[in-house]
Design an enzyme around this catalytic site. Structure first.
Site, PDB file in Angstrom:
ATOM      1  CG  LEU A   9      -2.204  -0.862   1.107  1.00 14.89           C
ATOM      2  CD1 LEU A   9      -1.860  -2.338   0.928  1.00 14.89           C
ATOM      3  CD2 LEU A   9      -3.092  -0.673   2.330  1.00 14.89           C
ATOM      4  CG  MET A  10       3.532   1.813  -2.893  1.00 11.65           C
ATOM      5  SD  MET A  10       5.125   2.294  -2.205  1.00 11.65           S
ATOM      6  CE  MET A  10       5.650   3.505  -3.398  1.00 11.65           C
ATOM      7  CE  LYS A  18      -3.652   4.564   7.488  1.00 10.12           C
ATOM      8  NZ  LYS A  18      -2.839   4.426   8.686  1.00 10.12           N
ATOM      9  N   GLY A  62       3.570   0.614   5.516  1.00  6.92           N
ATOM     10  CA  GLY A  62       4.736   1.256   6.115  1.00  6.92           C
ATOM     11  C   GLY A  62       4.498   1.720   7.529  1.00  6.92           C
ATOM     12  CD  GLN A 101       1.334   4.428  11.463  1.00  6.54           C
ATOM     13  OE1 GLN A 101       2.457   4.360  11.939  1.00  6.54           O
ATOM     14  NE2 GLN A 101       1.089   5.001  10.294  1.00  6.54           N
ATOM     15  CB  CYS A 108      12.650  14.280 -19.393  1.00  4.77           C
ATOM     16  SG  CYS A 108      11.197  13.752 -20.317  1.00  4.77           S
TER      17      CYS A 108
END
Length: 484
Positions: free
Chosen positions: A185-186, A267, A289, A298, A457
């Site tokens: 999960l980013m 969450k 993370g 958390q 680029c």
């Protein structure tokens, strides 16, 4: 250039079948990682090390090969070696003088020898003889086995002599693909990128899942850092980037859930969705993370309530890590710059968030939530292979491109700093500034609004993406520079 690859130490203590499996996987990964640099590369070996020899001679290409090996999971270190038939001790001395003789004058040195196979001499005897001769014949200041200025290293391997030119340390771990798959999960910040790296380093195929809470710039930033992680550490395998539109989910939480419970409910919704996606893709575990008590959601009670929403295994590799340790790791692996400049978008901010959530209370709050909204988000989830994510993003964007920069315009080189440093963009009579793509969203507003900026680029994809986003944000002074 001949290279010997030494596998991570933990691989060498595995049972014989598992060890052979890991070494074969590592050899396959090396071939894949280096294939575009040397299509004819042949990697040999199955037990204690791997080796290959490339005919490529371009110094930049060879340096790129070694850099990729340093970042390939499963490798403890790589040795650049010169390979000769094994002669007597005097021949070994001559070969060592050839490669080290000019470096030893006035220096304190040590000789290191390793030996494989049956020979009439020991490693110590070979090192002693060579060291004595080199000291007398090369003008060395002396020998110090503990603190040498120069190490003369060679290996006697059966009937071959390998003079070690250089050692390049790898990241260790297990070969990617040798064990199971995970879905990370980013968010693109310090924590999730380091967690993803640690999973990849441990040999797990790591797919990426992003929950878009409503910020296009944030989604683009996460795609960029996920692509960077894959390209640097996981390019031996194709994995997925999944973007799940979560705007409606956030809106439903804001309107239906008590303020203090919103963070935990969000969450749980993410874990519900990620578990469904993982099940469809036959992925074994989710990765986050999270670290103990870093934020209100958390705490141990909250994590317990969050995890109870799914039967899928949830891994938290950073659970007992200090924030500074996480940041230090992000700096080392190259994701800190992305995290520092990651556009933030948080649609759920509780005024007094609970730190001791009760499962019954959370389930009561969720009973007010219309689960059809979560289903719609999952139906609209977009899956794309990570190697194509940036290219596909830029395919349909209509942005004005110019072939030639004019005096008074500023060309912004938005390439990664490593690429800009290796091959600087120099245009006669034109001002060129470097502004990495991961920083442009935050820092473009600091530039002179009266100047015209051309984004540059290598492929034109990143410049087109960021020009399109800046235009949509109201910056009319942006184009793309694509020289012929």
């Amino acid at each position: 250039m001949k290279v010997i690859v030494k596998p991570f130490a933990e691989i060498t203590i595995k049972s014989r079948p598992v060890r052979k499996q890991f070494i074969r996987q590592l050899a396959k990964n090396i071939r894949t990682v280096l294939r575009d640099l040397d299509p004819e590369l042949d990697v040999q070996g199955e037990w204690d090390n791997l080796e290959f020899q490339t005919r490529q001679e371009d110094p930049k290409l060879l340096a790129e090969m070694l850099e990729r090996l340093r970042c390939t999971p499963g490798i403890a270190h790589c040795l650049e070696v010169h390979d000769y038939p094994l002669g007597d001790f005097d021949d070994i001395v001559e070969k060592c003088k050839l490669h080290f003789g000019a470096l030893l004058a006035g220096k304190v040195f040590a000789v290191r020898c390793k030996r494989s196979g049956k020979h009439s001499f020991s490693s110590v005897e070979a090192a002693t003889y060579v060291g004595s001769r080199l000291r007398r014949e090369c003008g060395a200041a002396g020998i110090d086995l503990k603190h040498p200025e120069i190490e003369v290293r060679f290996e006697v391997r059966y009937d071959r002599l390998l003079i070690i030119h250089a050692q390049h340390d790898g990241i260790g771990g297990y070969p990617l693909g040798s064990i199971e798959q995970t879905l990370v999960l980013m968010s693109g910040g310090f924590d999730s990128t380091v967690a993803a790296y640690q999973m990849m380093r441990r040999g797990l195929l790591t797919h990426f899942c992003f929950f878009n809470l409503g910020g296009r710039a944030h989604e683009l930033g996460v795609m960029e850092v996920a692509h960077y992680l894959w390209e640097k550490f996981g390019r031996s395998h194709r994995v997925l980037f999944i973007s799940v539109p979560f705007e409606e989910v956030v809106g439903e939480i804001l309107s239906k859930v008590d303020n203090s419970q919103m963070g935990v409910v969000l969450k749980r919704m993410m874990l519900r969705a990620a578990s469904r996606l993982a099940g469809e893709l036959h992925i074994d575990a989710l990765v986050t993370g999270e670290a103990i008590s870093q934020v209100s959601s958390q705490t141990l009670p909250n994590l317990s309530v969050i995890d109870s929403v799914t039967d899928t295994l949830v891994l938290r590799p950073l659970i007992a890590s200090h924030k500074q340790d996480i940041i230090d790791t992000a700096e080392r692996i190259g994701t800190a710059a992305f995290a520092k400049n990651m556009p933030e978008y948080c649609g759920v901010i509780s005024v007094n968030p609970t730190t001791r959530a009760k499962r019954a209370r959370i389930e009561y709050e969720e009973a007010q939530f219309d689960m059809a909204i979560l289903e719609r988000a999952l139906e609209r989830a977009r899956k794309v292979t990570i190697d194509q994510v940036i290219d596909e993003l830029g395919e349909d964007l209509q942005v004005e491109e110019v072939r030639e920069a004019l005096p008074g315009q500023i060309v912004l080189d938005i390439r990664h700093p490593d690429a800009a440093e290796e091959a600087p963009l120099e245009l006669s009579g034109i001002e060129v500034q470097t502004l990495p793509f991961y920083a442009i969203n935050n820092r473009f507003k600091e530039l002179d609004a009266n100047r015209q900026y051309l984004l540059y680029c290598d492929k034109g994809v990143m410049s087109r993406l960021h020009a399109h986003h800046l235009l949509s944000e109201g910056h009319a002074n942006v184009r793309v520079y694509r020289p012929a």
